[in-house]
Write a protein that holds these residues in place. Structure first.
Motif, PDB file in Angstrom:
ATOM      1  N   HIS A  82       5.975   8.077  -6.174  1.00  9.74           N
ATOM      2  CA  HIS A  82       7.125   7.646  -6.991  1.00  9.74           C
ATOM      3  C   HIS A  82       6.961   8.062  -8.456  1.00  9.74           C
ATOM      4  O   HIS A  82       7.057   7.254  -9.380  1.00  9.74           O
ATOM      5  CB  HIS A  82       7.313   6.129  -6.885  1.00  9.74           C
ATOM      6  CG  HIS A  82       7.429   5.627  -5.484  1.00  9.74           C
ATOM      7  ND1 HIS A  82       8.341   6.153  -4.584  1.00  9.74           N
ATOM      8  CD2 HIS A  82       6.748   4.650  -4.810  1.00  9.74           C
ATOM      9  CE1 HIS A  82       8.219   5.509  -3.426  1.00  9.74           C
ATOM     10  NE2 HIS A  82       7.256   4.611  -3.532  1.00  9.74           N
ATOM     11  N   TYR A  83       6.740   9.352  -8.616  1.00 12.40           N
ATOM     12  CA  TYR A  83       6.514   9.919  -9.955  1.00 12.40           C
ATOM     13  C   TYR A  83       7.678   9.622 -10.898  1.00 12.40           C
ATOM     14  O   TYR A  83       7.492   9.518 -12.118  1.00 12.40           O
ATOM     15  CB  TYR A  83       6.310  11.425  -9.809  1.00 12.40           C
ATOM     16  CG  TYR A  83       6.126  12.181 -11.106  1.00 12.40           C
ATOM     17  CD1 TYR A  83       4.887  12.212 -11.739  1.00 12.40           C
ATOM     18  CD2 TYR A  83       7.185  12.879 -11.683  1.00 12.40           C
ATOM     19  CE1 TYR A  83       4.709  12.911 -12.928  1.00 12.40           C
ATOM     20  CE2 TYR A  83       7.016  13.595 -12.862  1.00 12.40           C
ATOM     21  CZ  TYR A  83       5.777  13.606 -13.477  1.00 12.40           C
ATOM     22  OH  TYR A  83       5.604  14.306 -14.643  1.00 12.40           O
ATOM     23  N   ASN A  84       8.885   9.474 -10.348  1.00 11.87           N
ATOM     24  CA  ASN A  84      10.056   9.257 -11.201  1.00 11.87           C
ATOM     25  C   ASN A  84      10.024   7.918 -11.917  1.00 11.87           C
ATOM     26  O   ASN A  84      10.620   7.770 -12.995  1.00 11.87           O
ATOM     27  CB  ASN A  84      11.342   9.370 -10.385  1.00 11.87           C
ATOM     28  CG  ASN A  84      11.367   8.442  -9.187  1.00 11.87           C
ATOM     29  OD1 ASN A  84      10.340   8.233  -8.534  1.00 11.87           O
ATOM     30  ND2 ASN A  84      12.526   7.893  -8.877  1.00 11.87           N
ATOM     31  N   VAL A  85       9.338   6.915 -11.358  1.00  9.47           N
ATOM     32  CA  VAL A  85       9.264   5.609 -12.025  1.00  9.47           C
ATOM     33  C   VAL A  85       7.848   5.229 -12.444  1.00  9.47           C
ATOM     34  O   VAL A  85       7.671   4.330 -13.274  1.00  9.47           O
ATOM     35  CB  VAL A  85       9.871   4.501 -11.139  1.00  9.47           C
ATOM     36  CG1 VAL A  85      11.356   4.716 -10.947  1.00  9.47           C
ATOM     37  CG2 VAL A  85       9.170   4.406  -9.798  1.00  9.47           C
ATOM     38  N   TYR A 107       0.989   3.663 -11.662  1.00 14.28           N
ATOM     39  CA  TYR A 107       1.177   3.371 -10.241  1.00 14.28           C
ATOM     40  C   TYR A 107       0.143   2.366  -9.734  1.00 14.28           C
ATOM     41  O   TYR A 107       0.486   1.375  -9.070  1.00 14.28           O
ATOM     42  CB  TYR A 107       1.082   4.674  -9.452  1.00 14.28           C
ATOM     43  CG  TYR A 107       1.350   4.524  -7.977  1.00 14.28           C
ATOM     44  CD1 TYR A 107       2.630   4.245  -7.511  1.00 14.28           C
ATOM     45  CD2 TYR A 107       0.328   4.683  -7.052  1.00 14.28           C
ATOM     46  CE1 TYR A 107       2.883   4.116  -6.150  1.00 14.28           C
ATOM     47  CE2 TYR A 107       0.565   4.560  -5.695  1.00 14.28           C
ATOM     48  CZ  TYR A 107       1.843   4.275  -5.246  1.00 14.28           C
ATOM     49  OH  TYR A 107       2.083   4.146  -3.900  1.00 14.28           O
ATOM     50  N   VAL A 108      -1.121   2.588 -10.057  1.00 17.49           N
ATOM     51  CA  VAL A 108      -2.197   1.711  -9.601  1.00 17.49           C
ATOM     52  C   VAL A 108      -2.012   0.291 -10.145  1.00 17.49           C
ATOM     53  O   VAL A 108      -2.292  -0.701  -9.459  1.00 17.49           O
ATOM     54  CB  VAL A 108      -3.569   2.270 -10.020  1.00 17.49           C
ATOM     55  CG1 VAL A 108      -4.682   1.279  -9.709  1.00 17.49           C
ATOM     56  CG2 VAL A 108      -3.835   3.593  -9.313  1.00 17.49           C
ATOM     57  N   GLY A 148       0.825  -1.202   0.000  1.00 16.27           N
ATOM     58  CA  GLY A 148       0.000   0.000   0.000  1.00 16.27           C
ATOM     59  C   GLY A 148       0.855   1.246   0.000  1.00 16.27           C
ATOM     60  O   GLY A 148       2.056   1.201   0.292  1.00 16.27           O
ATOM     61  N   SER A 149       0.248   2.369  -0.319  1.00 20.31           N
ATOM     62  CA  SER A 149       0.989   3.630  -0.392  1.00 20.31           C
ATOM     63  C   SER A 149       1.324   4.187   0.983  1.00 20.31           C
ATOM     64  O   SER A 149       2.248   4.978   1.121  1.00 20.31           O
ATOM     65  CB  SER A 149       0.164   4.670  -1.160  1.00 20.31           C
ATOM     66  OG  SER A 149      -0.173   4.203  -2.439  1.00 20.31           O
TER      67      SER A 149
END
Length: 459
Positions: A195-198, A205-206, A115-116
């Motif tokens: 983790h916008y970079n990856v 992301y989801v 989870g985030s």
């Protein structure tokens, strides 16, 4: 645990979980070596005390020899790392960190908490309850807790409880770590873009959590928070012979700065607080019941749980002021933590201070995700170091952009750690709380000592 490994080499041994695994193996009698181009405290001092700190920083292919049983590759290393290339040329077995953990846990029941947000707390609660009951267990944690020593334990215990990070596995494997553990019981606490970079889009992301849920085995269990829309969307998908278990915040009340759980046997005072932690408690309870823990035993154990390091950790206080530090850095964590402190102390003003430190938080394309995350604070303060932005090859943020992103024109923005400290120390702290949130350290600030100075210098 597999016992056929006697010599292990770590490429990028200085990482937080990497060095802890190295320490654990060395203490068990395994011959450990390692390399890294930079190692900072506390990893540096801990490795030195154990006698496994590299004599020189850098990469040395000559360390890669035929007598190594395993090589563990850290995320900090690059794909063209000279030690990695040597190992590949020699045909030696190279594991990522999660692959090594799985290899040593094949015969265990594997519980993975994903989870985030909330992963560390949920995992820590489960470990606390198991220890309270005298159960044998292994674990992988993302932060220290008073319950257990270190971040990792591998033994002959029948179960292992793992904090399953969604970040990339290794330079050679760009899939999430949490997929590598092959869980029997999996939990998704909630999903909020990070983790916008990856993972450059929310859908990217989801998707990682959908893959995690899809990996649930037949007769396995998938536990998820029904109060999180994305977790529920993924959790309610039909999967053959997978048990679906939903949870929501545990019934509770707050009175005079103390949170009480509402149970069938009455109200139970606990040390955790905040709505998100009531969700974490329920998630941990559901997992515990799946591994044979009775509800009554869970409730007997939970009052003595003090929390994990840097998760709403009280660092200084007196009768009218409390100073907390928290690892919160992503938008959802920031909002939940700020709301929790305000709801626990509704009659006190709240100064919420956060550091923009990660690639995502310092990125102009992502920072808009922080809208209204400090709305529960009476005063919002944001610190960032432009040098960190330049190091990450990002254009430094302006004060105006930060205020617009947070949707608060009154936010105080600082780029100098000393000026930030002076500002906070100048505030009148009677009947007021301070919350310090970051995955960094505010330019080298000792948060514990600073918290004490707030209390000692109150005007």
């Amino acid at each position: 645990m597999q016992n056929n490994i006697s010599r292990v080499h770590f490429i990028a041994i200085g990482g937080s979980v990497m060095h802890d695994l190295a320490l654990h193996l060395a203490k068990k009698g395994i011959v450990v070596s390692g390399s890294d181009d930079e190692i900072y405290d506390p990893a540096k001092s801990a490795l030195e005390a154990q006698g496994i700190l590299p004599e020189q920083f850098g990469w040395f292919p000559e360390k890669i020899t035929e007598d190594l049983d395993a090589i563990v590759l850290g995320m900090h290393a690059r794909p063209d790392n000279p030690e990695l290339k040597k190992a590949q040329e020699m045909g030696l077995k190279v594991y990522s960190y999660p692959e090594y953990i799985y290899e040593q846990s094949k015969d265990k029941q594997r519980i993975v908490i994903a989870g985030s947000h909330g992963k560390t707390t949920i995992t820590s609660i489960i470990l606390h309850v198991l220890q309270h009951l005298g159960r044998e267990f292994d674990y992988v944690l993302g932060a220290r807790t008073a319950t257990v020593d270190g971040l990792v334990s591998l033994s002959d215990a029948p179960i292992i409880v793992i904090e399953g990070d969604e970040y990339l596995t290794s330079p050679l494997d760009l899939s999430p770590k949490c997929l590598k553990y092959q869980h029997h019981i999996g939990l998704i606490s909630g999903i909020a873009w990070d983790h916008y970079n990856v993972f450059p889009t929310l859908d990217d992301y989801v998707r990682q959590f959908e893959l995690f849920a899809d990996a649930s085995p037949k007769a396995g269990s998938l536990v998820y928070c029904e109060e999180d829309d994305l977790a529920t969307m993924i959790g309610r998908k039909e999967r053959a012979d997978v048990n679906r278990i939903e949870y929501k915040a545990h019934p509770h009340k707050v009175k005079d700065g103390v949170t009480y759980l509402k149970t069938d046997d009455g109200e139970l005072a606990i040390q955790l607080f905040g709505y998100h932690n009531m969700q974490n408690i329920s998630g941990a309870l559901e997992v515990c019941m799946r591994i044979g823990v009775q509800k009554s035993d869970f409730y007997q154990a939970i009052p003595s749980f003090t929390g994990a390091s840097k998760r709403l950790e009280l660092i200084a206080s007196d009768e009218t002021t409390s100073v907390y530090k928290d690892f919160a850095h992503a938008p959802s964590k920031l909002q939940a933590t700020t709301k929790a402190v305000k709801q626990q102390y509704p009659k006190r003003e709240l100064v919420a201070c956060m550091e923009l430190h990660t690639f995502s938080s310092l990125n102009k394309e992502f920072i808009g995700q922080y809208q209204d995350t400090l709305s529960d604070a009476d005063l919002g303060v944001v610190y960032h170091n432009p040098e960190v932005s330049r190091h990450k090859k990002l254009e430094p943020l302006t004060d105006e952009l930060i205020q617009e992103a947070f949707n608060r024109k009154d936010i105080k923005v600082f780029t100098d750690s000393q000026s930030l400290q002076e500002f906070l120390l100048s505030q009148k702290w009677n009947n007021k709380n301070l919350l310090l949130m970051s995955s960094g350290n505010y330019g080298g600030l000792d948060l514990n000592a600073f918290g004490q100075s707030i209390i000692e210098n109150k005007s």
